[in-house]
Design a protein around this motif. Structure first.
Motif, PDB file in Angstrom:
ATOM      1  N   ILE A   1      43.691  37.343  36.588  1.00 14.62           N
ATOM      2  CA  ILE A   1      44.468  38.112  35.605  1.00 14.62           C
ATOM      3  C   ILE A   1      44.203  39.605  35.745  1.00 14.62           C
ATOM      4  N   ALA A   2      42.949  39.979  35.867  1.00 14.05           N
ATOM      5  CA  ALA A   2      42.609  41.399  36.006  1.00 14.05           C
ATOM      6  C   ALA A   2      43.215  41.983  37.279  1.00 14.05           C
ATOM      7  N   ALA A   3      43.200  41.219  38.352  1.00  6.67           N
ATOM      8  CA  ALA A   3      43.780  41.698  39.610  1.00  6.67           C
ATOM      9  C   ALA A   3      45.293  41.867  39.481  1.00  6.67           C
ATOM     10  N   ALA A   4      45.939  40.958  38.754  1.00  7.98           N
ATOM     11  CA  ALA A   4      47.389  41.057  38.562  1.00  7.98           C
ATOM     12  C   ALA A   4      47.752  42.328  37.798  1.00  7.98           C
ATOM     13  N   PHE A   5      47.031  42.624  36.722  1.00  8.06           N
ATOM     14  CA  PHE A   5      47.305  43.840  35.948  1.00  8.06           C
ATOM     15  C   PHE A   5      46.957  45.087  36.757  1.00  8.06           C
ATOM     16  N   ARG A   6      45.879  45.019  37.495  1.00 11.82           N
ATOM     17  CA  ARG A   6      45.479  46.170  38.314  1.00 11.82           C
ATOM     18  C   ARG A   6      46.561  46.516  39.329  1.00 11.82           C
ATOM     19  N   TYR A   7      47.106  45.486  39.950  1.00  6.10           N
ATOM     20  CA  TYR A   7      48.155  45.702  40.959  1.00  6.10           C
ATOM     21  C   TYR A   7      49.460  46.158  40.315  1.00  6.10           C
ATOM     22  N   ALA A   8      49.845  45.513  39.216  1.00  7.07           N
ATOM     23  CA  ALA A   8      51.148  45.787  38.599  1.00  7.07           C
ATOM     24  C   ALA A   8      51.226  47.177  37.981  1.00  7.07           C
ATOM     25  N   TYR A   9      50.112  47.680  37.454  1.00 11.84           N
ATOM     26  CA  TYR A   9      50.152  48.934  36.704  1.00 11.84           C
ATOM     27  C   TYR A   9      49.264  50.031  37.293  1.00 11.84           C
ATOM     28  N   ASP A  10      48.897  49.877  38.537  1.00 14.30           N
ATOM     29  CA  ASP A  10      48.093  50.900  39.226  1.00 14.30           C
ATOM     30  C   ASP A  10      46.837  51.257  38.433  1.00 14.30           C
ATOM     31  N   TRP A  11      46.111  50.226  38.045  1.00 12.64           N
ATOM     32  CA  TRP A  11      44.899  50.419  37.254  1.00 12.64           C
ATOM     33  C   TRP A  11      43.647  50.479  38.137  1.00 12.64           C
ATOM     34  N   GLN A  12      43.766  51.125  39.285  1.00 10.16           N
ATOM     35  CA  GLN A  12      42.613  51.204  40.190  1.00 10.16           C
ATOM     36  C   GLN A  12      41.425  51.910  39.545  1.00 10.16           C
ATOM     37  N   GLU A  13      41.713  52.931  38.729  1.00 10.42           N
ATOM     38  CA  GLU A  13      40.627  53.658  38.073  1.00 10.42           C
ATOM     39  C   GLU A  13      40.134  52.920  36.835  1.00 10.42           C
ATOM     40  N   LEU A  14      41.051  52.277  36.122  1.00  7.12           N
ATOM     41  CA  LEU A  14      40.670  51.573  34.898  1.00  7.12           C
ATOM     42  C   LEU A  14      39.862  50.308  35.207  1.00  7.12           C
ATOM     43  N   ILE A  15      40.291  49.566  36.221  1.00  5.39           N
ATOM     44  CA  ILE A  15      39.556  48.367  36.640  1.00  5.39           C
ATOM     45  C   ILE A  15      39.190  48.545  38.110  1.00  5.39           C
ATOM     46  N   PRO A  16      38.142  49.286  38.383  1.00  2.16           N
ATOM     47  CA  PRO A  16      37.775  49.575  39.769  1.00  2.16           C
ATOM     48  C   PRO A  16      37.269  48.338  40.512  1.00  2.16           C
ATOM     49  N   GLU A  17      37.169  48.475  41.804  1.00  2.00           N
ATOM     50  CA  GLU A  17      36.763  47.350  42.655  1.00  2.00           C
ATOM     51  C   GLU A  17      35.369  46.836  42.312  1.00  2.00           C
ATOM     52  N   GLN A  18      34.509  47.738  41.794  1.00  2.00           N
ATOM     53  CA  GLN A  18      33.153  47.309  41.439  1.00  2.00           C
ATOM     54  C   GLN A  18      33.143  46.214  40.384  1.00  2.00           C
ATOM     55  N   VAL A  19      34.139  46.234  39.486  1.00  2.00           N
ATOM     56  CA  VAL A  19      34.223  45.195  38.460  1.00  2.00           C
ATOM     57  C   VAL A  19      34.440  43.834  39.115  1.00  2.00           C
ATOM     58  N   PHE A  20      35.346  43.774  40.075  1.00  2.00           N
ATOM     59  CA  PHE A  20      35.622  42.513  40.768  1.00  2.00           C
ATOM     60  C   PHE A  20      34.425  42.084  41.614  1.00  2.00           C
ATOM     61  N   TYR A  21      33.752  43.056  42.189  1.00  2.00           N
ATOM     62  CA  TYR A  21      32.568  42.733  42.991  1.00  2.00           C
ATOM     63  C   TYR A  21      31.484  42.115  42.103  1.00  2.00           C
ATOM     64  N   GLY A  22      31.308  42.691  40.906  1.00  2.00           N
ATOM     65  CA  GLY A  22      30.337  42.130  39.975  1.00  2.00           C
ATOM     66  C   GLY A  22      30.748  40.754  39.489  1.00  2.00           C
ATOM     67  N   LEU A  23      32.050  40.576  39.175  1.00  2.00           N
ATOM     68  CA  LEU A  23      32.535  39.267  38.745  1.00  2.00           C
ATOM     69  C   LEU A  23      32.371  38.231  39.851  1.00  2.00           C
ATOM     70  N   SER A  24      32.533  38.652  41.092  1.00  2.00           N
ATOM     71  CA  SER A  24      32.366  37.701  42.202  1.00  2.00           C
ATOM     72  C   SER A  24      30.939  37.181  42.268  1.00  2.00           C
ATOM     73  N   LYS A  25      29.968  38.028  41.941  1.00  2.00           N
ATOM     74  CA  LYS A  25      28.575  37.574  41.940  1.00  2.00           C
ATOM     75  C   LYS A  25      28.337  36.565  40.824  1.00  2.00           C
ATOM     76  N   TRP A  26      28.931  36.819  39.657  1.00  2.00           N
ATOM     77  CA  TRP A  26      28.822  35.841  38.572  1.00  2.00           C
ATOM     78  C   TRP A  26      29.502  34.539  38.956  1.00  2.00           C
ATOM     79  N   LEU A  27      30.646  34.639  39.619  1.00  2.00           N
ATOM     80  CA  LEU A  27      31.336  33.438  40.079  1.00  2.00           C
ATOM     81  C   LEU A  27      30.471  32.673  41.071  1.00  2.00           C
ATOM     82  N   GLY A  28      29.817  33.405  41.953  1.00  2.00           N
ATOM     83  CA  GLY A  28      28.918  32.751  42.915  1.00  2.00           C
ATOM     84  C   GLY A  28      27.770  32.043  42.229  1.00  2.00           C
TER      85      GLY A  28
END
Length: 441
Positions: free
Chosen positions: A264-291
């Motif tokens: 969901i976060a990736a979809a909003f980031r892509y659709a509304y150019d939220w690169q600064e609002l939801i930076p890649e570090q957030v996804f990197y951190g979430l990936s560690k929790w997912l792992g």
């Protein structure tokens, strides 16, 4: 991990509300079509009954009374519980780096609980049974029926989450009112009834205590408590018994929820150019929790297999042997293992990480956990202690009617986020504020 969003203004938060694109229309129409596909099949079920599904006679040689519908119900409830646990953890543990996705997690909880309730409605066959049977029985059954307890705690969780979400929305609506559309003025006015800036400090404490209650309820009463308890209390189902079910359910809930939030976060980031609002570090951190949660899920699966085949009671050993001999079980485990391999490889070599890849991995995890939960329900029923129905021919495979419900449920979640994103900010104002002070643009 440190995420800097101090350069993000309020106009960024309300961008989904203020913009209207062809991509939005396409997504909306596609989701409506998905709901339409499900309704087409569901009308057939209403007309002809559950006979149009592959649910049937109970027995290890034939069909099962519970199948994909109940497996999907458990899966959606898990996503809901895991989502609100993540949001609560952000507040309780001061995980401000993940605040840009906290409200998305709360909204996912509401949407997933709605889908879970929908599956109960579908599964009873005749929807009116909820009114004529379930509701009248509640006052006299809640004290001793695990099934009624299940309905009770899920309803309580829905109310708790809605309250939790409402309290945080009031703050944002008040401060962003000049940027919100006038056509929803009656709704905003209703949300802000009795609002005063003086309540913010009180609300902060209330939200903290609600988050604390959610963290306590999740492992004790919800996906770590009542729902696995509902299955484990049936000793005639060898594959369901055992105290490991509580931790196993909770691990699947957290794994699935983090996967859903990433998508969901990736979809909003892509659709509304939220690169600064939801930076890649957030996804990197979430990936560690997912792992981490995925590894916990695999470990608990290993525990169930080991205890089921080594010096186990005959019926449990038989149920476990059948499970590990089922190819679809290894498909589910393989999908999660593949996700784990990528996550840990990207942790060792950061250049391997990308948002499209972690989204793909999240989809694999969601498919894997859904398969595992459905197989858990089906195998538990098919390989019971008694052998009364062993001679019943056939095997359970989800029917097109049942599979269409997945298309419909996912489409409902998409429609929910598309609609909500046009009314309220899906990212909290606190995510771009310093110490919850108002920002200047």
């Amino acid at each position: 991990m440190s995420v800097d969003v101090t350069g993000v203004g309020r106009d960024t938060l309300v961008r989904p509300i203020q913009t209207f694109s062809k991509q939005y229309v396409a997504a909306f129409l596609l989701a409506v079509a998905g709901v339409g596909v499900w309704l087409f099949f569901y009308v057939q079920q209403l007309e002809h009954g559950l006979v149009v599904t592959h649910l049937g006679d109970w027995g290890s040689g034939g069909g099962v009374p519970w199948g994909l519908y109940i497996g999907a119900f458990i899966w959606w409830v898990g996503i809901a519980h895991g989502g609100i646990i993540l949001s609560a953890a952000v507040r309780l543990l001061g995980m401000d780096d993940y605040q840009p996705v906290a409200r998305m997690a709360e909204l996912l909880t509401i949407a997933a609980l709605t889908c879970a309730g929908l599956y109960i409605l579908i599964h009873v066959g005749r929807p009116d049974r909820l009114v004529t049977s379930v509701l009248p029985a509640w006052p006299t059954r809640v004290q001793w029926s695990p099934l009624v307890w299940d309905v009770t705690v899920i309803t309580a969780y829905f109310v708790l989450t809605a309250t939790y979400l409402l309290l945080t929305i009031r703050y944002d609506v008040h401060r962003l009112r000049d940027r919100l559309p006038d056509r929803f003025e009656p709704l905003y006015r209703a949300l802000l009834v009795g609002y005063s800036g003086k309540e913010d400090a009180v609300v902060e404490r209330m939200v903290w205590w609600l988050a604390f209650a959610i963290i306590i309820m999740a492992p004790l009463l919800l996906h770590g408590g009542v729902i696995p308890w509902l299955f484990a209390l049936l000793p005639s189902m060898a594959g369901w018994a055992g105290g490991v079910q509580g931790p196993s359910f909770l691990s699947i809930a957290l794994t699935s929820a983090v996967s859903g939030i990433i998508i969901i976060a990736a979809a909003f980031r892509y659709a509304y150019d939220w690169q600064e609002l939801i930076p890649e570090q957030v996804f990197y951190g979430l990936s560690k929790w997912l792992g981490f949660f995925g590894l916990l899920f695999l470990w608990l699966q290993l525990q169930q297999v080991i205890t089921g085949i080594f010096a186990a009671p005959t019926t449990l050993q038989h149920a476990t042997e059948v499970k590990i001999a089922t190819p679809v079980y290894w498909v589910a485990i393989g999908l999660v293992v593949a996700a784990e391999l990528y996550i840990f490889a990207s942790a060792l070599k950061a250049s391997l990480f990308s948002i499209p890849r972690i989204v793909t991995v999240s989809v694999l995890v969601l498919v894997g956990t859904l398969i595992e939960k459905t197989l858990f329900v089906v195998e538990g029923l098919q390989h019971a202690h008694f052998q009364l129905y062993d001679a019943v021919p056939g095997v359970y495979v989800p029917s097109p009617v049942e599979l269409s419900s997945l298309v419909g449920a996912v489409s409902i979640v998409v429609l929910f986020f598309l609609a909500v994103s046009k009314v309220i900010p899906v990212v909290e104002l606190h995510a771009i504020e310093d110490d919850h002070e108002e920002v200047t643009e």
